[in-house]
Scaffold this motif. Sequence first.
Motif, PDB file in Angstrom:
ATOM      1  N   PRO A  29       0.833  -1.205   0.000  1.00 54.47           N
ATOM      2  CA  PRO A  29       0.000   0.000   0.000  1.00 54.47           C
ATOM      3  C   PRO A  29       0.870   1.259   0.000  1.00 54.47           C
ATOM      4  N   LEU A  30       0.344   2.333  -0.610  1.00 51.51           N
ATOM      5  CA  LEU A  30       1.095   3.570  -0.755  1.00 51.51           C
ATOM      6  C   LEU A  30       0.388   4.739  -0.085  1.00 51.51           C
ATOM      7  N   MET A  31       1.198   5.674   0.434  1.00 50.24           N
ATOM      8  CA  MET A  31       0.687   6.942   0.957  1.00 50.24           C
ATOM      9  C   MET A  31       0.406   7.856  -0.238  1.00 50.24           C
ATOM     10  N   VAL A  32      -0.158   9.018   0.016  1.00 49.25           N
ATOM     11  CA  VAL A  32      -0.467   9.977  -1.048  1.00 49.25           C
ATOM     12  C   VAL A  32       0.793  10.401  -1.800  1.00 49.25           C
ATOM     13  N   ASP A  33       1.915  10.499  -1.094  1.00 50.15           N
ATOM     14  CA  ASP A  33       3.168  10.925  -1.731  1.00 50.15           C
ATOM     15  C   ASP A  33       3.914   9.771  -2.411  1.00 50.15           C
ATOM     16  N   GLY A  34       3.348   8.563  -2.386  1.00 49.50           N
ATOM     17  CA  GLY A  34       3.972   7.415  -3.047  1.00 49.50           C
ATOM     18  C   GLY A  34       4.873   6.592  -2.152  1.00 49.50           C
ATOM     19  N   SER A  35       5.049   7.001  -0.912  1.00 51.16           N
ATOM     20  CA  SER A  35       5.882   6.227   0.014  1.00 51.16           C
ATOM     21  C   SER A  35       5.075   5.051   0.570  1.00 51.16           C
ATOM     22  N   PRO A  36       5.755   3.991   1.050  1.00 55.79           N
ATOM     23  CA  PRO A  36       5.047   2.822   1.590  1.00 55.79           C
ATOM     24  C   PRO A  36       4.172   3.188   2.792  1.00 55.79           C
ATOM     25  N   ASP A  37       3.024   2.533   2.860  1.00 56.74           N
ATOM     26  CA  ASP A  37       2.084   2.736   3.969  1.00 56.74           C
ATOM     27  C   ASP A  37       1.888   1.402   4.678  1.00 56.74           C
ATOM     28  N   GLY A  38       2.687   1.137   5.691  1.00 53.88           N
ATOM     29  CA  GLY A  38       2.568  -0.114   6.435  1.00 53.88           C
ATOM     30  C   GLY A  38       3.276  -1.277   5.766  1.00 53.88           C
ATOM     31  N   PHE A  39       2.824  -2.481   6.126  1.00 48.05           N
ATOM     32  CA  PHE A  39       3.444  -3.709   5.630  1.00 48.05           C
ATOM     33  C   PHE A  39       2.786  -4.172   4.336  1.00 48.05           C
ATOM     34  N   PRO A  40       3.493  -4.971   3.522  1.00 46.03           N
ATOM     35  CA  PRO A  40       2.879  -5.542   2.327  1.00 46.03           C
ATOM     36  C   PRO A  40       1.688  -6.441   2.698  1.00 46.03           C
ATOM     37  N   LEU A  41       0.762  -6.603   1.762  1.00 44.99           N
ATOM     38  CA  LEU A  41      -0.460  -7.378   1.964  1.00 44.99           C
ATOM     39  C   LEU A  41      -0.630  -8.386   0.839  1.00 44.99           C
ATOM     40  N   LEU A  42      -1.514  -9.358   1.054  1.00 44.97           N
ATOM     41  CA  LEU A  42      -1.935 -10.254  -0.018  1.00 44.97           C
ATOM     42  C   LEU A  42      -3.278  -9.761  -0.538  1.00 44.97           C
ATOM     43  N   ALA A  43      -3.417  -9.707  -1.846  1.00 38.99           N
ATOM     44  CA  ALA A  43      -4.676  -9.291  -2.462  1.00 38.99           C
ATOM     45  C   ALA A  43      -4.988 -10.240  -3.614  1.00 38.99           C
ATOM     46  N   ILE A  44      -6.284 -10.489  -3.833  1.00 38.34           N
ATOM     47  CA  ILE A  44      -6.661 -11.319  -4.981  1.00 38.34           C
ATOM     48  C   ILE A  44      -6.720 -10.428  -6.219  1.00 38.34           C
ATOM     49  N   ASP A  45      -6.523 -11.054  -7.380  1.00 41.10           N
ATOM     50  CA  ASP A  45      -6.486 -10.301  -8.631  1.00 41.10           C
ATOM     51  C   ASP A  45      -7.122 -11.126  -9.745  1.00 41.10           C
ATOM     52  N   ASN A  46      -8.014 -10.502 -10.490  1.00 40.84           N
ATOM     53  CA  ASN A  46      -8.535 -11.147 -11.691  1.00 40.84           C
ATOM     54  C   ASN A  46      -8.384 -10.230 -12.897  1.00 40.84           C
ATOM     55  N   LEU A  47      -7.566  -9.184 -12.758  1.00 45.46           N
ATOM     56  CA  LEU A  47      -7.364  -8.225 -13.836  1.00 45.46           C
ATOM     57  C   LEU A  47      -6.051  -8.420 -14.581  1.00 45.46           C
ATOM     58  N   GLY A  48      -5.160  -9.229 -14.042  1.00 42.15           N
ATOM     59  CA  GLY A  48      -3.882  -9.480 -14.706  1.00 42.15           C
ATOM     60  C   GLY A  48      -2.792  -8.488 -14.361  1.00 42.15           C
ATOM     61  N   ALA A  49      -2.815  -7.938 -13.164  1.00 39.79           N
ATOM     62  CA  ALA A  49      -1.766  -7.010 -12.730  1.00 39.79           C
ATOM     63  C   ALA A  49      -0.428  -7.744 -12.653  1.00 39.79           C
ATOM     64  N   GLY A  50       0.652  -7.012 -12.913  1.00 32.51           N
ATOM     65  CA  GLY A  50       1.977  -7.606 -12.876  1.00 32.51           C
ATOM     66  C   GLY A  50       2.897  -6.854 -11.940  1.00 32.51           C
ATOM     67  N   VAL A  51       4.070  -7.421 -11.714  1.00 32.09           N
ATOM     68  CA  VAL A  51       5.066  -6.816 -10.832  1.00 32.09           C
ATOM     69  C   VAL A  51       5.391  -5.412 -11.336  1.00 32.09           C
ATOM     70  N   GLY A  52       5.376  -4.457 -10.409  1.00 34.95           N
ATOM     71  CA  GLY A  52       5.673  -3.074 -10.738  1.00 34.95           C
ATOM     72  C   GLY A  52       4.445  -2.232 -11.053  1.00 34.95           C
ATOM     73  N   ASP A  53       3.303  -2.857 -11.313  1.00 33.28           N
ATOM     74  CA  ASP A  53       2.081  -2.112 -11.602  1.00 33.28           C
ATOM     75  C   ASP A  53       1.574  -1.409 -10.348  1.00 33.28           C
ATOM     76  N   THR A  54       0.977  -0.239 -10.545  1.00 29.91           N
ATOM     77  CA  THR A  54       0.274   0.442  -9.470  1.00 29.91           C
ATOM     78  C   THR A  54      -1.198   0.076  -9.624  1.00 29.91           C
ATOM     79  N   VAL A  55      -1.784  -0.415  -8.544  1.00 29.34           N
ATOM     80  CA  VAL A  55      -3.154  -0.914  -8.589  1.00 29.34           C
ATOM     81  C   VAL A  55      -4.014  -0.221  -7.538  1.00 29.34           C
ATOM     82  N   MET A  56      -5.333  -0.341  -7.697  1.00 22.19           N
ATOM     83  CA  MET A  56      -6.277   0.153  -6.702  1.00 22.19           C
ATOM     84  C   MET A  56      -6.800  -1.039  -5.925  1.00 22.19           C
TER      85      MET A  56
END
Length: 84
Positions: A29-56
Amino acid sequence: MQLATVHGNATATVKYPAMTGWRMLVVQPLMVDGSPDGFPLLAIDNLGAGVGDTVMLTTDGAAVKEMMKSEASPVRYAIIGIQD
C-alpha cells in the motif's frame, strides 16, 4: 480504495475453496506521496496485474464477496483497477 504497488505473486498448495482459481499478489500500500504505507499485503487479482504495476485496492467486504461470488470468503483485499 487505496493505491498499492505489486511486488510479486504468492502461491499456496492448499487454498480455501472459495479462492480456487484466484491469483494472489503481494502488494505494498502507498501513501499519497507514493511512500510505503505499512506492511505488504496479499490481495486477490482477476485483472492481470503484474510486478511493478500500481493498482487500486478495496477492503469492502461486500464488494469482495460479490466479486468472488461467495458469501464465505477469508479475503479482505482485492485489486479493482490498474493505473495507466
